[in-house]
Design an enzyme around this catalytic site. Structure first.
Site, PDB file in Angstrom:
ATOM      1  N   TYR A  55       0.633  -1.560  -0.022  1.00  0.00           N
ATOM      2  CA  TYR A  55      -0.329  -0.277  -0.262  1.00  0.00           C
ATOM      3  C   TYR A  55       0.749   1.143   0.103  1.00  0.00           C
ATOM      4  CZ  TYR A  55      -5.085  -0.118  -0.028  1.00  0.00           C
ATOM      5  OH  TYR A  55      -6.230  -0.351  -0.494  1.00  0.00           O
ATOM      6  N   GLU A  57       0.339   4.914  -0.391  1.00  0.00           N
ATOM      7  CA  GLU A  57      -1.036   5.851  -0.545  1.00  0.00           C
ATOM      8  C   GLU A  57      -0.240   7.754  -0.429  1.00  0.00           C
ATOM      9  OE1 GLU A  57      -4.624   5.974   2.244  1.00  0.00           O
ATOM     10  OE2 GLU A  57      -5.983   4.783   0.395  1.00  0.00           O
ATOM     11  N   ASP A 201      -6.638  13.461 -25.130  1.00  0.00           N
ATOM     12  CA  ASP A 201      -7.016  12.089 -24.788  1.00  0.00           C
ATOM     13  C   ASP A 201      -6.556  10.969 -25.913  1.00  0.00           C
ATOM     14  OD1 ASP A 201      -8.105   9.711 -23.550  1.00  0.00           O
ATOM     15  OD2 ASP A 201      -9.776   9.983 -23.657  1.00  0.00           O
ATOM     16  N   THR A 227      -4.110   5.911 -21.655  1.00  0.00           N
ATOM     17  CA  THR A 227      -3.793   4.562 -20.729  1.00  0.00           C
ATOM     18  C   THR A 227      -2.475   4.195 -21.700  1.00  0.00           C
ATOM     19  OG1 THR A 227      -5.127   3.913 -22.910  1.00  0.00           O
ATOM     20  CG2 THR A 227      -6.599   3.703 -21.516  1.00  0.00           C
ATOM     21  N   LYS A 230      -2.980   0.008 -24.570  1.00  0.00           N
ATOM     22  CA  LYS A 230      -3.365  -0.459 -25.616  1.00  0.00           C
ATOM     23  C   LYS A 230      -2.179   0.466 -26.830  1.00  0.00           C
ATOM     24  CE  LYS A 230      -7.485   1.620 -25.328  1.00  0.00           C
ATOM     25  NZ  LYS A 230      -8.934   3.037 -24.524  1.00  0.00           N
ATOM     26  N   ARG A 236      -2.431  -2.715 -17.705  1.00  0.00           N
ATOM     27  CA  ARG A 236      -3.645  -2.284 -17.432  1.00  0.00           C
ATOM     28  C   ARG A 236      -3.314  -1.080 -16.742  1.00  0.00           C
ATOM     29  NH1 ARG A 236      -6.723  -4.640 -21.081  1.00  0.00           N
ATOM     30  NH2 ARG A 236      -8.573  -2.829 -21.241  1.00  0.00           N
TER      31      ARG A 236
HETATM   32  C1  LIG Z   1     -10.289   3.009 -24.316  1.00  0.00           C
HETATM   33  C2  LIG Z   1     -10.227   4.861 -24.308  1.00  0.00           C
HETATM   34  C3  LIG Z   1     -10.542   5.353 -22.521  1.00  0.00           C
HETATM   35  C4  LIG Z   1     -10.502   4.366 -21.189  1.00  0.00           C
HETATM   36  O1  LIG Z   1      -9.782   3.379 -21.103  1.00  0.00           O
HETATM   37  P1  LIG Z   1     -10.075   2.672 -19.892  1.00  0.00           P
HETATM   38  O2  LIG Z   1      -8.951   1.916 -19.465  1.00  0.00           O
HETATM   39  O3  LIG Z   1     -11.070   1.140 -20.346  1.00  0.00           O
HETATM   40  O4  LIG Z   1     -11.171   2.868 -18.307  1.00  0.00           O
HETATM   41  C5  LIG Z   1     -10.241   6.553 -22.719  1.00  0.00           C
HETATM   42  N1  LIG Z   1     -10.381   7.003 -23.075  1.00  0.00           N
HETATM   43  C6  LIG Z   1      -9.791   6.514 -24.836  1.00  0.00           C
HETATM   44  C7  LIG Z   1      -9.963   8.042 -25.687  1.00  0.00           C
HETATM   45  C8  LIG Z   1      -9.959   5.657 -25.180  1.00  0.00           C
HETATM   46  O5  LIG Z   1     -10.272   5.080 -26.104  1.00  0.00           O
END
Ligand SMILES: *Cc1c(COP(=O)(O)O)cnc(C)c1O
Length: 414
Positions: A55, A57, A201, A227, A230, A236
């Protein structure tokens, strides 16, 4: 062969069988989901390490629990690598995933009810950019922009008009299903004109940015979220990159605003994936993601498929199936039965509901990691075309399933 799950097999054979079944499924199928990838063994080693037990925090040097001698170094390393790779002034590597990372940005800059301008879900935006189904659409006033109907590309005039009219506090650029690059400089001008914070994003294309195969939003945005799992090919998890002036707000919004203890094993895996993404081979990977998607798109066009915007300049393709007279969902399910795993997706101005939309989203990142090149994606195009031309005939699907399984054996998981 020794058991791939020796510990689980002993304590929980039922679950071990499921783990092995999923590993087999991944090995024997072609992964075309644009948001997925195969993380390296080094990344997965970090996620299953003893770091899981701790942990922490707070932030490095300012924790609420003792015993952070090593964890602090790990998080500092991840932060330093994120800043260096993307050229960002500040990085927060604690968000549990992309959606909480975006929510933290809302929390950092907005009060409930403030106005946000984001990309419409059905035109390629993400749920967290203000969909009615998301907390972001329930707690904030959302205005949405989309594509131009002629070009099927982002309509920057509409973005500007809506910004002038609604004076949003936050403008979000970025997408989950838009096959083109974004002009971040135009978004910056619009945000400046109305005094809005600009969030980019880059969840989908962060790996392409890291590898130099896509323009970087960092010079233009106040805040960038991404993220890790991807195109960036990490665990993750997620990151928030921002200008120094916003650092304290962002950190406070992530913890204690939204989250408790960070997932240290994932933080370590982020550090590993950032190290991998800084290597020359990763730049080559990012370029191949784009060139593979482009040749995949050309092949589909030759077979008479209609692609939103007519092609791609990133890692994803959005097929509009209306000219084929088939829905996205039955096609995605038929492809899955053949071992070609993709997802059904809305297309802009879809006349069908989101539960049964007209589109199919395809991506190159996962199979590019497995070693697919142009020839392999041509093979995939032929399989998809045969299934669609057969009107989803089960004997054709079964024959292709066998071909896919045999084909995948030559492209092992990392
Ligand atoms: C995949 C995605 C997210 C969210 O990601 P999670 O890990 O699934 O919560 C946010 N914004 C965009 C543009 C995405 O493609």
């Amino acid at each position: 062969m020794s058991s791939p799950t020796p510990f689980t097999s002993r304590i929980d054979p039922q679950h071990a069988a499921l783990l092995q079944a999923e590993e087999k499924r991944q090995r024997e199928t072609v992964h075309l989901i644009a948001s997925e990838n195969f993380a390296s063994a080094a990344v997965r080693e970090a996620t299953s390490s003893p770091l899981n037990n701790k942990y922490s925090e707070g932030y490095p040097g300012a924790r609420y629990y003792e015993g952070q001698q090593v964890i602090d170094e790990i998080e500092r390393l991840a932060i330093a690598r994120a800043r260096a790779l993307f050229g960002a002034e500040h990085a927060n590597v604690q968000p549990y995933s992309g959606s909480p990372a975006n929510l933290a940005v809302y929390l950092a800059f907005l009060k409930p009810g403030d106005t946000v301008l984001g990309m419409q879900l059905s035109h390629g935006g993400h749920l967290t950019h203000g969909s009615k189904a998301s907390i972001t659409g329930k707690y904030w006033k959302i205005v949405s922009y989309g594509l131009n109907r002629e070009t099927q590309r982002l309509d920057y005039d509409q973005v500007r008009d809506l910004a002038r009219q609604h004076q949003p506090k936050l403008i979000i650029a970025g997408h989950s299903a838009y096959p083109r690059q974004i002009d971040f400089a135009v978004f910056r001008q619009i945000a400046d004109e109305v005094g809005a914070i600009l969030l980019v994003d880059m969840a989908h294309f962060a790996g392409l940015v890291a590898g130099g195969a896509h323009p970087s939003p960092i010079p233009h945005a106040d805040v960038v979220t991404t993220t890790a799992h991807k195109t960036l090919r990490g665990p993750r998890g997620a990151m928030i990159l921002c200008r120094s002036q916003h650092a304290a707000r962002i950190d406070k919004a992530v913890f204690p605003g939204l989250q408790g203890g960070p997932h240290n094993a994932n933080t370590a895996a982020i550090a590993v994936c950032l190290q991998e993404a800084a290597q020359p081979e990763f730049a080559d990977y990012a370029r191949r993601c784009v060139s593979n998607a482009q040749s995949f798109a050309s092949g589909l066009l030759e077979k008479g498929f209609d692609l939103v915007s007519g092609g791609t300049d990133n890692h994803l393709i959005l097929v509009d199936l209306r000219n084929k007279g088939l829905g996205g969902k039955p096609v995605a399910k038929a492809l899955d039965r053949a071992g070609l795993v993709a997802n059904y997706n809305a297309v802009p101005w879809d006349d069908c509901p989101p539960q049964n939309p007209s589109g199919l989203r395809l991506g190159s990142p996962a199979m590019t990691t497995r070693g697919f090149g142009e020839a392999e994606f041509r093979r995939v195009t032929e399989w998809i075309d045969r299934i669609v031309r057969s009107r989803l005939d089960e004997s054709v699907i079964a024959a292709i399933a066998g071909e896919v399984r045999a084909f995948c054996a030559a492209y092992p998981l990392p």
